[in-house]
Scaffold this active site. Structure first.
Site, PDB file in Angstrom:
ATOM      1  N   PRO A 172      53.997  38.260  49.837  1.00  0.00           N
ATOM      2  CA  PRO A 172      55.327  37.882  49.347  1.00  0.00           C
ATOM      3  C   PRO A 172      56.263  39.077  49.200  1.00  0.00           C
ATOM      4  O   PRO A 172      55.870  40.127  48.710  1.00  0.00           O
ATOM      5  CB  PRO A 172      55.042  37.248  47.984  1.00  0.00           C
ATOM      6  CG  PRO A 172      53.674  37.700  47.611  1.00  0.00           C
ATOM      7  CD  PRO A 172      52.940  37.989  48.876  1.00  0.00           C
ATOM      8  N   GLU A 173      57.486  38.894  49.667  1.00  0.00           N
ATOM      9  CA  GLU A 173      58.518  39.913  49.511  1.00  0.00           C
ATOM     10  C   GLU A 173      59.600  39.350  48.598  1.00  0.00           C
ATOM     11  O   GLU A 173      59.470  38.240  48.087  1.00  0.00           O
ATOM     12  CB  GLU A 173      59.092  40.289  50.885  1.00  0.00           C
ATOM     13  CG  GLU A 173      58.018  40.818  51.840  1.00  0.00           C
ATOM     14  CD  GLU A 173      58.590  41.269  53.183  1.00  0.00           C
ATOM     15  OE1 GLU A 173      59.748  41.725  53.221  1.00  0.00           O
ATOM     16  OE2 GLU A 173      57.879  41.155  54.183  1.00  0.00           O
TER      17      GLU A 173
END
Ligand SMILES: [Zn+2]
Length: 279
Positions: free
Chosen positions: A2-3
């Site tokens: 996840p960013e």
């Protein structure tokens, strides 16, 4: 992994479900993830009211009555599962469970256990060791070409690696750096110290538009930020270059001279770019 946009989307889902609620039960199923969990985590969470949320880089902060914030990081494989409270039915790799006074249940699932959960006084969130050295938030007004130029001026690493450095700018990972560099027409191999000036003037809006579009896509593709299986956040998103090796990019669709999007390895990760239009 996840960013920033995925973390933002997960956080919005948590906010919608938890803000204003009281946590009636908190259970930690193991003493550690990437780092040890606070020994009194269950006790501090149980009975606390959730006042609000904040995101910093790839971290989420859940602010509680009593003056503490829960610092959450999803690591490589962390997910938040939302559903009605149910008795004794543990999900595999579910390490932390919260139940609310209105009968909902949030589980933190993380098979690879690179995620983290910690407590920090709300007034001192930014002094936490994991937040203290983070660079600027890319979507804040203060993230300007001048600020980015100053951070890159003496860096001799490729711009790709520089943007992955959370001290330069917080929240970007492999995918969004590839996408932002494509949008800014900058080669991922270009040395970071050549960016300050007009190239930074292109790069800052490219980073911001890339992130905003992804956050908007997350908000519009999910009802209440929840997937049908109860997982919060994440979403299918059409990347312009990421994962598209060999395809024609949208800027050169019918140019036979363009060999298509290329994949290279930088810092042990795949970089995708258009060699014709990214210089
Ligand atoms: Zn191209």
């Amino acid at each position: 992994m996840p960013e920033l946009p995925e973390v933002e989307t997960v956080m919005r889902g948590l906010r919608q479900r938890l803000e204003g609620r009281t946590i009636v039960r908190a259970v930690a199923h193991r003493p550690d993830l990437r780092w040890p969990l606070p020994a009194d985590l269950e006790k501090r969470l149980s009975g606390a009211r959730v006042l609000g949320f904040r995101r910093r880089g790839k971290y989420m902060l859940m602010r509680l009555s009593g003056g503490a914030s829960v610092l959450l990081h999803l690591g490589m494989s962390g997910r938040m599962l939302l559903g009605p409270a149910r008795p004794n039915a543990p999900t595999p790799h579910e390490h932390l469970v919260l139940e609310t006074d209105d009968g909902w249940r949030v589980g933190f699932v993380d098979p690879r256990r690179f995620g983290s959960v910690d407590l920090v006084p709300t007034r001192e969130e930014d002094k936490h060791r994991l937040l203290a050295e983070l660079g600027p938030e890319p979507l804040d007004d203060g993230f300007t070409a001048r600020l980015l130029s100053a951070a890159l001026a003496r860096k001799r690493t490729p711009i790709k690696a520089a943007l992955l450095d959370q001290k330069v700018v917080a929240g970007l990972g492999n995918i969004y750096v590839c996408e932002a560099l494509f949008r800014a027409r900058l080669s991922p191999h270009r040395s970071a110290h050549t960016i300050p000036g007009s190239r930074a003037e292109r790069l800052v809006p490219a980073i911001q538009e890339t992130l905003r579009e992804a956050i908007d896509a997350g908000g519009s593709s999910l009802r209440d930020y929840v997937q049908p299986d109860g997982e919060l956040g994440y979403f299918q998103h059409a990347w312009k270059v990421y994962g598209r090796e060999g395809e024609a990019c949208e800027r050169c669709p019918d140019r036979p001279a363009c060999a298509g999007i290329r994949r290279a390895t930088q810092s042990a990760r795949s970089t995708f770019y258009c060699p014709r239009t990214q210089r």
